[in-house]
Motif scaffolding. Structure first.
Motif, PDB file in Angstrom:
ATOM      1  N   ASN A 186      84.061  21.468  34.434  1.00 59.39           N
ATOM      2  CA  ASN A 186      84.925  22.623  34.170  1.00 59.39           C
ATOM      3  C   ASN A 186      84.645  23.226  32.787  1.00 59.39           C
ATOM      4  O   ASN A 186      85.561  23.602  32.057  1.00 59.39           O
ATOM      5  CB  ASN A 186      86.408  22.244  34.303  1.00 59.39           C
ATOM      6  CG  ASN A 186      87.288  23.468  34.471  1.00 59.39           C
ATOM      7  OD1 ASN A 186      86.837  24.502  34.976  1.00 59.39           O
ATOM      8  ND2 ASN A 186      88.541  23.373  34.056  1.00 59.39           N
ATOM      9  N   ILE A 187      83.374  23.322  32.424  1.00 60.39           N
ATOM     10  CA  ILE A 187      82.965  23.924  31.154  1.00 60.39           C
ATOM     11  C   ILE A 187      82.720  25.412  31.395  1.00 60.39           C
ATOM     12  O   ILE A 187      81.940  25.791  32.268  1.00 60.39           O
ATOM     13  CB  ILE A 187      81.703  23.246  30.606  1.00 60.39           C
ATOM     14  CG1 ILE A 187      81.976  21.778  30.282  1.00 60.39           C
ATOM     15  CG2 ILE A 187      81.176  23.970  29.370  1.00 60.39           C
ATOM     16  CD1 ILE A 187      80.745  20.990  29.894  1.00 60.39           C
ATOM     17  N   GLN A 188      83.391  26.280  30.586  1.00 64.53           N
ATOM     18  CA  GLN A 188      83.259  27.732  30.724  1.00 64.53           C
ATOM     19  C   GLN A 188      82.924  28.298  29.345  1.00 64.53           C
ATOM     20  O   GLN A 188      83.813  28.560  28.532  1.00 64.53           O
ATOM     21  CB  GLN A 188      84.549  28.359  31.237  1.00 64.53           C
ATOM     22  CG  GLN A 188      85.075  27.715  32.526  1.00 64.53           C
ATOM     23  CD  GLN A 188      86.522  28.036  32.772  1.00 64.53           C
ATOM     24  OE1 GLN A 188      86.980  29.136  32.486  1.00 64.53           O
ATOM     25  NE2 GLN A 188      87.269  27.071  33.302  1.00 64.53           N
ATOM     26  N   VAL A 189      81.642  28.456  29.074  1.00 61.21           N
ATOM     27  CA  VAL A 189      81.232  28.901  27.741  1.00 61.21           C
ATOM     28  C   VAL A 189      81.552  30.364  27.506  1.00 61.21           C
ATOM     29  O   VAL A 189      81.600  30.815  26.350  1.00 61.21           O
ATOM     30  CB  VAL A 189      79.723  28.647  27.530  1.00 61.21           C
ATOM     31  CG1 VAL A 189      79.434  27.175  27.461  1.00 61.21           C
ATOM     32  CG2 VAL A 189      78.903  29.315  28.625  1.00 61.21           C
ATOM     33  N   ASP A 190      81.769  31.141  28.586  1.00 62.93           N
ATOM     34  CA  ASP A 190      82.103  32.551  28.398  1.00 62.93           C
ATOM     35  C   ASP A 190      83.607  32.790  28.382  1.00 62.93           C
ATOM     36  O   ASP A 190      84.057  33.928  28.315  1.00 62.93           O
ATOM     37  CB  ASP A 190      81.459  33.389  29.505  1.00 62.93           C
ATOM     38  CG  ASP A 190      81.884  32.919  30.893  1.00 62.93           C
ATOM     39  OD1 ASP A 190      82.462  31.825  30.993  1.00 62.93           O
ATOM     40  OD2 ASP A 190      81.617  33.652  31.866  1.00 62.93           O
TER      41      ASP A 190
END
Length: 1049
Positions: A186-190
């Motif tokens: 669940n990594i969301q860099v944006d």
């Protein structure tokens, strides 16, 4: 990934005191921060550290303005990256976004990835290590405890990935794998809640637009993505409804066509009887072919049986010859044994008697020496003759090899000559009619096509041959274009499969079975050429095949584009230039291959030379081509004449050498006989024993002794006389014995001579038997080779029979007894087909009509089924969308309430009051804050607050979003830029308190402040970055331990 339960860090229920035994265990064991943690504020939390998704380390190379940065080792909970401006803090955050697949524009640091490569360097590298432990690990058995994401950015803006395991092994290089890892964690860099860059933070702090705040909230909670998904689904639903309406209109048309086809099918009188007879004849034909192959197989089997019988006879003869050879060998061995026994006996006799007749012995020795010298000379002569024989054999073998090679070369030249003569004839014929270049039958075939089109047999008149429909802009590129298009130049285009079948039937009249026919391309005829500008190759100097041709007919152009992609093939006259364009540098965009003026084919990594030296179809100068071909034909004829003369010379040389070889072999045999004869004479001389004499020395000594005794003892004279008489008698006896021994020697010599002759004869017989045995073995080997060849032929025929039987079973599963031959059946089939075609010409093709009816019915049923399915889908989709939209509204309401609650509680820590108003209809978010006590001050818009108050309120808003959004790590860049010391301290305490309550998350905070006043805890890690010096390429950093902070304080 399993979602962890979000805990309220300010709620008293959640602020539970840890068990005493847990704290005692911590005091006893000094463990790593990744394994255990303690509270660094007055509040408490669980001792659970993050196991998956957090950033363990990051390292940069040639990224932005830094040659080497890192590696940074991050802690599992709170990390401060401190340093002055220009030290590389923001570069770390930018690298984190880009390294995990984010777009360049998301970082607000550039619009393209190539802008991140340091000036003067060719590429940049980013390496990020992500923790991967516990039950929620991503493919833990493959990657291990960590996942290493390495990204390589090139100067042209392209990037590539390497996903490595904890051991450093490369697991994948695909971006899809990285997306799967980010989705799992669940990594969301944006997402600005996960990573809030410096520029975005400033824009948010300075933003006065309520719509921007609402968008920020929607993006942070992923409600915006859900809304976009719902909008896309609704658009899809509307498009599907349009398809249903179009399908219903099409259904009525298909139903009408289906009824028409059915009526036409029912009105046709059947040709079933003739077609049944035709099918039966086909069945008979299939099995007639099988019968003929079986007859051939039986003949081969008979030949093999005869050959096996002959092989058995040869085997018996070989065995008989072996028996004779063994018998002769045994006789030879027995004679040799007798000869050895006689020799031993003669030697014994020689030893038992004295040697005499010295002159004869010397004469024999002299003759033996002379014979040995003669044997030596003969052997030298034999060796010389043997060498001559070998030389002649080698010369004959070499001449035969040369003869075979010249014969093959002559055959190749004759093949080329025949090809050139055919081509010359075609070119001469094409002077009167250009179409004959494409085949001698093409003009007649085109007339037949025109006639069939006039009769209405074609929907659209076929186009072809394609080579006759194109024209060159540059005649020098004729061979290049022919090498590219090859057989397509002789191909024809048809509008549909029905036209193709009619054209196939016409071609059968002009092309006999077994010969190659032109290709037929089936493609719907269009009046306009394809628009290939977006996918065509382009080079400022060299044309593509498409641009090098003048094509008036759009059908021809479209067919060549479909079949050969001529818009992507470049034409470059010079070979070296073609290599340079395609191989020394990156090929032009969309260019797959290139052809040179010599017809060579050039790819990016390969080069193929052309088989042809001149164009066959597209050349304009026919007279020149004819002249060149005539010269080449004459050259080939002269070459064949020279080769035949050479062959004649070789044959004469071989014949002459074979005659000389035969003479030398006869001479060699004569020398062998002379040597054998001389050896035999030597043996005879050596076996002749000299006359043996009785050794009388003893008798003489005795006589002398007797004389002395006579003188000494006169008294015994008489007795001595008697003794003398006795000795005389002994002498006579010895002489008799000598005569007997001599006679025995003579007898043995007489016995030995015929035995030697017999031994020589046996030796010769053994040699003869050996040659006979070798002869039969060679014959047997030759016959076995022929037999094996026949067996291989039998195997091939059996395979062919299996093939034909399989084909026959496909046509007719049960075998039919056929009395007619295949040729007779073929004639009957052709007659019946002509009759059926005549009937079809009168009434139409029943099979075609039936096929059209079946196709129309199937199309109608298929479309009807699709329309019904789409209607059911739309109905189900509407029900699902209504339910999901309600769920979406409830979820949005829940998130807004939680965000308000967290925001109010965070503001209360500074005795602030505030409220948040969400207007989902107008998509605005209004935040009002009361800095003072609630009863003494009025709520103010954030724009009326001071910079520090607004920054504090913004931090509260971000922290409230943190509390409702899921992410394994949070990143803030210069979050305290507009805060005073008081607000900064309060905001810091709030962040640390939240971090303490969320041990399973990682916090990375970038600030230019020193952070020396932070509380003591192993869960806090400070990475201090030094200012870059002039000329420095690597920026050093070191983790600041708590002891260093204590020393400074």
């Amino acid at each position: 990934m399993a979602k962890r339960k979000e805990e309220n860090f300010f709620s008293p229920e959640n602020a539970k005191r840890p068990r005493q035994e847990e704290l005692d265990d911590f005091d006893k064991d000094e463990c790593d921060e990744d394994e255990c943690a303690v509270s660094f504020t007055n509040g408490t939390s669980t001792l659970t550290a993050a196991e998956v998704g957090i950033i363990e380390s990051i390292q940069l190379k040639n990224f932005m303005c830094h040659s080497m940065l890192g590696p940074f080792k991050f802690g599992s909970n709170v990390n401060f990256v401190v340093g002055n401006n220009g030290s590389g803090k923001s570069a770390v955050l930018t690298a984190l976004i880009v390294g995990l697949g984010g777009k360049a524009i998301t970082t607000n640091r550039g619009s393209s990835l190539k802008g991140f490569v340091k000036d003067g360097q060719n590429s940049a590298d980013i390496s990020i290590t992500i923790r991967n432990r516990g039950d929620d690990a991503y493919r833990g058995n493959v990657y291990g405890d960590t996942i290493i994401v390495q990204q390589h950015i090139s100067m042209d803006g392209s990037r590539s990935y390497k996903l490595k395991s904890a051991t450093g092994a490369v697991i994948s290089t695909k971006k899809e794998e990285l997306i799967g890892i980010l989705d799992h964690f669940n990594i969301q860099v944006d997402n600005p809640v996960s990573v809030l860059t410096q520029e975005m933070s400033k824009q948010f702090l300075q933003s006065k637009n309520e719509g921007d705040k609402y968008k920020f909230f929607m993006k942070a909670t992923q409600l915006e993505q859900m809304k976009e998904d719902y909008s896309y689904i609704m658009e899809t639903k509307e498009r599907t409804k349009e398809q249903i309406n179009q399908g219903e209109e099409r259904l009525s048309e298909l139903k009408r066509q289906c009824l028409e086809k059915e009526e036409r099918f029912q009105n046709i009188a059947g040709l079933s009887t003739m077609k049944t007879n035709l099918e039966y004849l086909k069945h008979e034909m299939a099995w007639a072919v099988v019968n003929e192959i079986e007859k051939q197989l039986n003949a081969i089997r008979d030949n093999i049986k005869i050959g096996e019988d002959r092989a058995a006879r040869l085997e018996r003869k070989t065995e008989e010859q072996q028996v004779l050879y063994n018998r002769s060998l045994n006789e030879y061995k027995a004679l040799k044994k007798d000869d050895e026994q006689l020799c031993r006996r003669i030697e014994e006799l020689k030893k038992s008697a004295d040697q005499s007749l010295e002159p004869e012995r010397l004469e024999r020795q002299k003759k033996i020496s002379w014979l040995k010298e003669r044997i030596k000379a003969l052997q030298d002569q034999e060796s010389s003759v043997n060498q001559e024989i070998e030389q002649f054999q080698q010369a004959i073998e070499k001449d035969k090899e040369e003869h075979t090679r010249i014969k093959r070369e002559e055959l190749d030249v004759k093949t080329t000559l025949n090809f050139n003569q055919r081509q010359l004839k075609e070119l001469k014929d094409s002077k009167t009619d250009r179409l004959k270049r494409f085949g001698p039958h093409v003009p007649a075939l085109l007339e037949a096509i025109d006639d069939a089109y006039r009769r209405g047999h074609f929907t659209y008149k076929p186009v072809g041959p394609l080579g006759a429909c194109i024209h060159l802009r540059d005649p020098e590129l004729a061979l290049a274009i022919e090498s590219c298009l090859k057989g397509l130049l002789q191909a024809y285009c048809c509008h549909n499969h029905a036209d193709e079948r009619v054209l196939q039937a016409l071609m059968k009249k002009f092309y006999s079975p077994g010969t190659s026919r032109p290709q037929i391309i089936v493609s719907e005829f269009r009046n306009e050429m394809y628009d290939v500008r977006h996918r065509a190759a382009y080079h400022p100097e060299y044309p593509t095949v498409l641009t090098a041709l003048e094509i008036d007919n759009a059908v021809v152009a479209n067919s060549l584009i479909d079949m050969r992609s001529i818009e992507t093939v470049l034409l470059i006259k010079n070979n070296s230039v073609a290599r340079a364009v395609m191989q020394s540098q990156k090929p032009p965009k969309n260019c797959r291959e290139a052809f040179t003026a010599d017809g060579d084919q050039v790819f990016a990594g390969r080069y193929y030379s052309s088989e042809y030296t001149r164009p066959k179809f597209l050349s304009r100068d026919v007279d020149s081509e004819i002249s060149d071909l005539e010269d080449e034909v004459e050259n080939k004829k002269a070459q064949i004449l020279n080769l035949q003369q050479h062959l004649s010379t070789l044959q004469k040389d071989i014949k002459c050498n074979e005659e000389l070889l035969r003479r030398y072999q006869l001479h060699y045999k004569e020398l062998k006989m002379k040597i054998r004869k001389s050896i035999s004479e030597i043996r005879e001389l050596e076996n002749i024993e000299e006359h043996q004499s009785v050794d009388i020395a003893t008798l003489e000594d005795e006589a002398q002794e007797n004389k002395i005794k006579m003188k000494m003892v006169e008294k015994n004279m008489e007795q001595q006389k008697e003794n003398m008489e006795h000795l005389k008698s002994l002498k006579v006896e010895a002489e008799n014995k000598y005569d007997e021994i001599k006679q025995k020697i003579n007898q043995l010599s007489e016995l030995a001579d015929p035995l030697k002759d017999e031994l020589n004869l046996a030796d010769s017989e053994v040699d003869n038997q050996k040659r006979g045995k070798r002869h039969y073995e060679d014959k047997q080997k030759e016959h076995l080779d022929t037999l094996n060849k026949k067996k291989r032929e039998l195997d091939m025929k059996e395979k062919e029979l299996e093939e034909k039987m399989s084909q026959a079973r496909q046509i007719c599963p049960e075998r039919i007894e056929v009395k007619k031959s295949a040729s007779i059946l073929d004639k009957e089939i052709n007659r019946l087909r002509q009759k059926i075609q005549a009937e079809h010409a009168s009434y139409g093709d029943r099979e075609e009509i039936m096929k059209q009816y079946q196709e129309a019915r199937e199309s109608y049923l298929d479309l009807d089924s699709k329309v019904k399915t789409l209607k059911r889908f739309i109905k189900l989709l509407e029900e699902i969308m209504i339910h999901r939209y309600k769920t979406y509204q409830q979820f949005r309401r829940c998130l807004t309430l939680r965000c308000k609650l967290y925001f109010d509680n965070l503001l209360s820590q500074r005795a602030y009051c505030g409220k948040m108003n969400f207007d989902h209809k107008n998509e605005t978010l209004t935040i009002s804050v009361q800095p003072g006590e609630g009863n003494k001050a009025a709520f103010n818009d954030m724009r009326a607050l001071s910079g520090g108050e607004r920054s504090f309120s913004t931090v509260c808003f971000i922290l409230s979003l943190w509390s409702i959004a899921e992410s394994p790590f949070r990143c803030l860049d210069e979050f305290d830029v507009y805060m005073d010391m008081v607000n900064r301290r309060i905001a810091m305490d709030m962040i640390l308190k939240m971090a303490d309550s969320q041990r399973f998350r990682q916090f990375i905070l970038l600030t230019p402040q020193s952070m020396s006043s932070l509380p003591s805890s192993k869960l806090i890690r400070i990475l201090r970055m030094s200012d870059p010096e002039r000329g420095q390429t690597t920026l050093p950093f070191r983790p600041v331990s708590q002891e260093d902070d204590d020393d400074r304080s």
